[in-house]
Scaffold this motif. Sequence first.
Motif, PDB file in Angstrom:
ATOM      1  N   VAL A   1     -20.153 -26.539 -20.103  1.00 53.03           N
ATOM      2  CA  VAL A   1     -19.181 -26.443 -19.025  1.00 53.03           C
ATOM      3  C   VAL A   1     -18.093 -25.470 -19.428  1.00 53.03           C
ATOM      4  CG1 VAL A   1     -19.595 -28.778 -18.173  1.00 53.03           C
ATOM      5  CG2 VAL A   1     -17.885 -28.400 -19.934  1.00 53.03           C
ATOM      6  N   VAL A   2     -17.328 -25.023 -18.458  1.00 54.47           N
ATOM      7  CA  VAL A   2     -16.250 -24.093 -18.733  1.00 54.47           C
ATOM      8  C   VAL A   2     -15.235 -24.790 -19.625  1.00 54.47           C
ATOM      9  CG1 VAL A   2     -14.439 -22.683 -17.713  1.00 54.47           C
ATOM     10  CG2 VAL A   2     -16.626 -22.964 -16.529  1.00 54.47           C
ATOM     11  N   ALA A   3     -14.919 -24.187 -20.769  1.00 52.19           N
ATOM     12  CA  ALA A   3     -14.049 -24.829 -21.745  1.00 52.19           C
ATOM     13  C   ALA A   3     -12.626 -24.983 -21.223  1.00 52.19           C
ATOM     14  CB  ALA A   3     -14.058 -24.025 -23.048  1.00 52.19           C
ATOM     15  N   ALA A   4     -12.155 -23.999 -20.497  1.00 52.35           N
ATOM     16  CA  ALA A   4     -10.791 -24.022 -19.984  1.00 52.35           C
ATOM     17  C   ALA A   4     -10.814 -24.065 -18.473  1.00 52.35           C
ATOM     18  CB  ALA A   4     -10.039 -22.787 -20.488  1.00 52.35           C
ATOM     19  N   ALA A   5      -9.648 -24.246 -17.883  1.00 52.11           N
ATOM     20  CA  ALA A   5      -9.549 -24.265 -16.427  1.00 52.11           C
ATOM     21  C   ALA A   5      -9.979 -22.913 -15.875  1.00 52.11           C
ATOM     22  CB  ALA A   5      -8.118 -24.575 -16.021  1.00 52.11           C
ATOM     23  N   PRO A   6     -10.602 -22.900 -14.685  1.00 50.00           N
ATOM     24  CA  PRO A   6     -11.013 -21.626 -14.081  1.00 50.00           C
ATOM     25  C   PRO A   6      -9.834 -20.671 -13.956  1.00 50.00           C
ATOM     26  CG  PRO A   6     -11.911 -23.479 -12.853  1.00 50.00           C
ATOM     27  CD  PRO A   6     -10.943 -24.044 -13.831  1.00 50.00           C
ATOM     28  N   VAL A   7     -10.078 -19.409 -14.263  1.00 52.50           N
ATOM     29  CA  VAL A   7      -9.021 -18.390 -14.205  1.00 52.50           C
ATOM     30  C   VAL A   7      -9.374 -17.297 -13.214  1.00 52.50           C
ATOM     31  CG1 VAL A   7      -7.762 -16.631 -15.516  1.00 52.50           C
ATOM     32  CG2 VAL A   7      -8.293 -18.846 -16.579  1.00 52.50           C
ATOM     33  N   THR A   8     -10.564 -16.745 -13.349  1.00 52.98           N
ATOM     34  CA  THR A   8     -10.968 -15.627 -12.502  1.00 52.98           C
ATOM     35  C   THR A   8     -11.602 -16.106 -11.209  1.00 52.98           C
ATOM     36  OG1 THR A   8     -13.183 -15.498 -13.437  1.00 52.98           O
ATOM     37  CG2 THR A   8     -11.445 -14.291 -14.596  1.00 52.98           C
ATOM     38  N   ALA A   9     -11.767 -15.172 -10.284  1.00 53.79           N
ATOM     39  CA  ALA A   9     -12.471 -15.499  -9.039  1.00 53.79           C
ATOM     40  C   ALA A   9     -13.880 -15.989  -9.343  1.00 53.79           C
ATOM     41  CB  ALA A   9     -12.509 -14.261  -8.137  1.00 53.79           C
ATOM     42  N   GLY A  10     -14.523 -15.361 -10.332  1.00 58.87           N
ATOM     43  CA  GLY A  10     -15.864 -15.779 -10.719  1.00 58.87           C
ATOM     44  C   GLY A  10     -15.886 -17.201 -11.249  1.00 58.87           C
ATOM     45  N   ASP A  11     -14.864 -17.547 -12.032  1.00 59.89           N
ATOM     46  CA  ASP A  11     -14.777 -18.921 -12.552  1.00 59.89           C
ATOM     47  C   ASP A  11     -14.742 -19.935 -11.415  1.00 59.89           C
ATOM     48  OD1 ASP A  11     -14.636 -17.927 -15.128  1.00 59.89           O
ATOM     49  OD2 ASP A  11     -12.449 -18.078 -15.260  1.00 59.89           O
ATOM     50  N   HIS A  12     -13.918 -19.676 -10.416  1.00 60.02           N
ATOM     51  CA  HIS A  12     -13.744 -20.618  -9.314  1.00 60.02           C
ATOM     52  C   HIS A  12     -15.008 -20.716  -8.462  1.00 60.02           C
ATOM     53  CE1 HIS A  12      -9.522 -21.736  -9.761  1.00 60.02           C
ATOM     54  NE2 HIS A  12      -9.315 -20.499 -10.194  1.00 60.02           N
ATOM     55  N   VAL A  13     -15.641 -19.598  -8.207  1.00 57.50           N
ATOM     56  CA  VAL A  13     -16.862 -19.622  -7.405  1.00 57.50           C
ATOM     57  C   VAL A  13     -17.966 -20.372  -8.143  1.00 57.50           C
ATOM     58  CG1 VAL A  13     -18.711 -18.202  -6.418  1.00 57.50           C
ATOM     59  CG2 VAL A  13     -16.319 -17.538  -6.095  1.00 57.50           C
ATOM     60  N   LEU A  14     -18.114 -20.102  -9.434  1.00 57.30           N
ATOM     61  CA  LEU A  14     -19.164 -20.766 -10.200  1.00 57.30           C
ATOM     62  C   LEU A  14     -18.895 -22.261 -10.346  1.00 57.30           C
ATOM     63  CD1 LEU A  14     -19.897 -18.116 -12.978  1.00 57.30           C
ATOM     64  CD2 LEU A  14     -21.335 -18.715 -11.016  1.00 57.30           C
ATOM     65  N   ALA A  15     -17.623 -22.648 -10.474  1.00 58.94           N
ATOM     66  CA  ALA A  15     -17.296 -24.074 -10.554  1.00 58.94           C
ATOM     67  C   ALA A  15     -17.705 -24.781  -9.267  1.00 58.94           C
ATOM     68  CB  ALA A  15     -15.805 -24.257 -10.805  1.00 58.94           C
ATOM     69  N   TYR A  16     -17.496 -24.131  -8.140  1.00 60.32           N
ATOM     70  CA  TYR A  16     -17.860 -24.714  -6.845  1.00 60.32           C
ATOM     71  C   TYR A  16     -19.374 -24.788  -6.705  1.00 60.32           C
ATOM     72  CZ  TYR A  16     -17.220 -25.698  -1.845  1.00 60.32           C
ATOM     73  OH  TYR A  16     -17.215 -26.284  -0.594  1.00 60.32           O
ATOM     74  N   VAL A  17     -20.063 -23.727  -7.110  1.00 55.27           N
ATOM     75  CA  VAL A  17     -21.525 -23.708  -7.062  1.00 55.27           C
ATOM     76  C   VAL A  17     -22.086 -24.799  -7.957  1.00 55.27           C
ATOM     77  CG1 VAL A  17     -23.584 -22.374  -7.685  1.00 55.27           C
ATOM     78  CG2 VAL A  17     -21.724 -21.273  -6.437  1.00 55.27           C
ATOM     79  N   ARG A  18     -21.512 -24.937  -9.147  1.00 57.05           N
ATOM     80  CA  ARG A  18     -21.998 -25.965 -10.078  1.00 57.05           C
ATOM     81  C   ARG A  18     -21.827 -27.359  -9.486  1.00 57.05           C
ATOM     82  NH1 ARG A  18     -19.434 -24.387 -13.988  1.00 57.05           N
ATOM     83  NH2 ARG A  18     -21.099 -23.273 -15.089  1.00 57.05           N
ATOM     84  N   ALA A  19     -20.697 -27.598  -8.834  1.00 54.89           N
ATOM     85  CA  ALA A  19     -20.444 -28.916  -8.238  1.00 54.89           C
ATOM     86  C   ALA A  19     -21.477 -29.244  -7.166  1.00 54.89           C
ATOM     87  CB  ALA A  19     -19.038 -28.956  -7.647  1.00 54.89           C
ATOM     88  N   GLN A  20     -21.877 -28.241  -6.371  1.00 57.20           N
ATOM     89  CA  GLN A  20     -22.868 -28.495  -5.323  1.00 57.20           C
ATOM     90  C   GLN A  20     -24.268 -28.665  -5.911  1.00 57.20           C
ATOM     91  OE1 GLN A  20     -21.147 -29.186  -2.760  1.00 57.20           O
ATOM     92  NE2 GLN A  20     -19.407 -28.229  -3.793  1.00 57.20           N
ATOM     93  N   ARG A  21     -24.582 -27.881  -6.943  1.00 58.16           N
ATOM     94  CA  ARG A  21     -25.873 -28.074  -7.631  1.00 58.16           C
ATOM     95  C   ARG A  21     -25.952 -29.481  -8.202  1.00 58.16           C
ATOM     96  NH1 ARG A  21     -27.230 -26.644 -12.963  1.00 58.16           N
ATOM     97  NH2 ARG A  21     -25.238 -27.671 -13.364  1.00 58.16           N
ATOM     98  N   ASP A  22     -24.854 -29.898  -8.851  1.00 57.46           N
ATOM     99  CA  ASP A  22     -24.821 -31.242  -9.439  1.00 57.46           C
ATOM    100  C   ASP A  22     -24.977 -32.315  -8.373  1.00 57.46           C
ATOM    101  OD1 ASP A  22     -24.445 -30.036 -11.874  1.00 57.46           O
ATOM    102  OD2 ASP A  22     -22.319 -30.553 -12.050  1.00 57.46           O
TER     103      ASP A  22
END
Length: 507
Positions: free
Chosen positions: A213-234
């Motif tokens: 998982v992402v070690a730190a809080a999302p920072v970039t636009a890519g971080d936020h998009v991937l966090a959202y994608v990961r949540a839906q995959r999960d």
Amino acid sequence: MVDTKREIERKYEAGAGTGPSNLSDLPDLTRVRGVSAVVDRGVVELDATYYDTADQRLAAASLTLRRRTGGHDAGWHLKLPVSDGVRDEIHAPLSDTVPPALTGLVRSRTRDAELVPVVRLRSARDVRHLVDGSGGLLAEISLDRVRAERLSGGDGTTEWTEIEVELADGSDPAILDKVEKKLRKAGVSRSASSSKLARALSETGRRPRKEAVVAAAPVTAGDHVLAYVRAQRDAIVALDPAVRRDVHDAVHSMRVATRRLRSTFRSYGAVLDRTVTDPVRDELKWLAGELGADRDREVLTERLTAALDGLPPALLSGPVHDRLRTWAQARRSGSRHRLVAVLDGGRYLDLLTTLDALLVTPPLRSAAADTTGKTLTKAVRKDFAQLSGLVAEAVALESGETRDLAIHEARKKAKRTRYAAELAAPVLGEPAKELVRDMKALQSLLGEHQDSVMARQALRDLADQAHVATESAFTYGVLYGREEQRAATAEAALPEAWESIQGESAF
């Protein structure tokens, strides 16, 4: 044949200086309010072998699958987490191999990996029943002396003693708090491990593999998009067993997760390369279609049933309730088997694997590195502008089929705008959260219109069937007229609702 039991229990450390090592050393639990007696049920010997993949995918998701002998419930048990201290325990009869019904329930985790024995637990369980004044079971308290032996993925053995308190079926969960208060006074503390298996794995070999998982809080636009994608995959993976078991709202929830993913891939094409994500979107659309094959009819049936129940007897003509029931069940036969076959099929499992790969090696574009929020803002504004055009087009049309289609398109765009704002909310703050709320309200209004359109189509179908059967179609006509009025009301409310949203939105 399998059956399911909701298990609500708490585990406590025992012995080794942390508290009583025998149930007889516990405080008098008849002093717990509501408990009239503590009944000694003796000691039972349990022997359980736990199964998992070689890389412990089930344990990583807090799932346990075991074959156990001894006790009143010998057989195969699959435990699915619901919330802290709450699990659904699914039982299957004792057999030499894992029952297919249970392998299916873990397939979204295991995919094509083999299930192998990983740990053997042998326990001597000393059991007491806490009963009320009429002898009704409130809870079961037991002291387990456990010996764990690693069978694969590690080696060695370990031993410990623990106390379990399990709520009886139908009992008030408050009894667990009352018992715990007494146990704490006796020096008993909550177990650090969520389950016996988790403790055994930790003490005898490698710990379960956790997804990176992402070690730190999302920072970039890519971080936020991937966090959202990961949540839906999960969400899709986690909901798979519930969909197979036909748990209420599970199909709808999985379908929503597929929609969120599809919307994200389209809205944030500046972040994730659409030449990679568009084929995934196509597969997600296929899955949503499979999930929705019966869901839409279920929703319509609920709407029409409520409408019939709301009519005065004078407006009920003919066997309308029976006709609606027959219509609702016409496509239901075999649907559960069909959906399970889809979830067992290679196409669905390949989609899950593709989503995994996309998260491991995301097709990021240059805008993914943005840390200012501009990329996320631009995506939300683009969706909002497109929605504005669709609403304006719908409002300008005359009532009829063309306007119905335009409103439906606006509804789909409102969902996409909502999901885009939902993803961006951690960065954009209150303006994005307000837009999410506005889009929910707009979805509700446009959804009411679309539901009316679908209800009228169903009512025409029902009326045709009634006519062929020489039954009265009068009641269907009454309901049709009411649905027309509901659609007209939604259409009339749309201009003002949209004007209010535009006036308040920061986008």
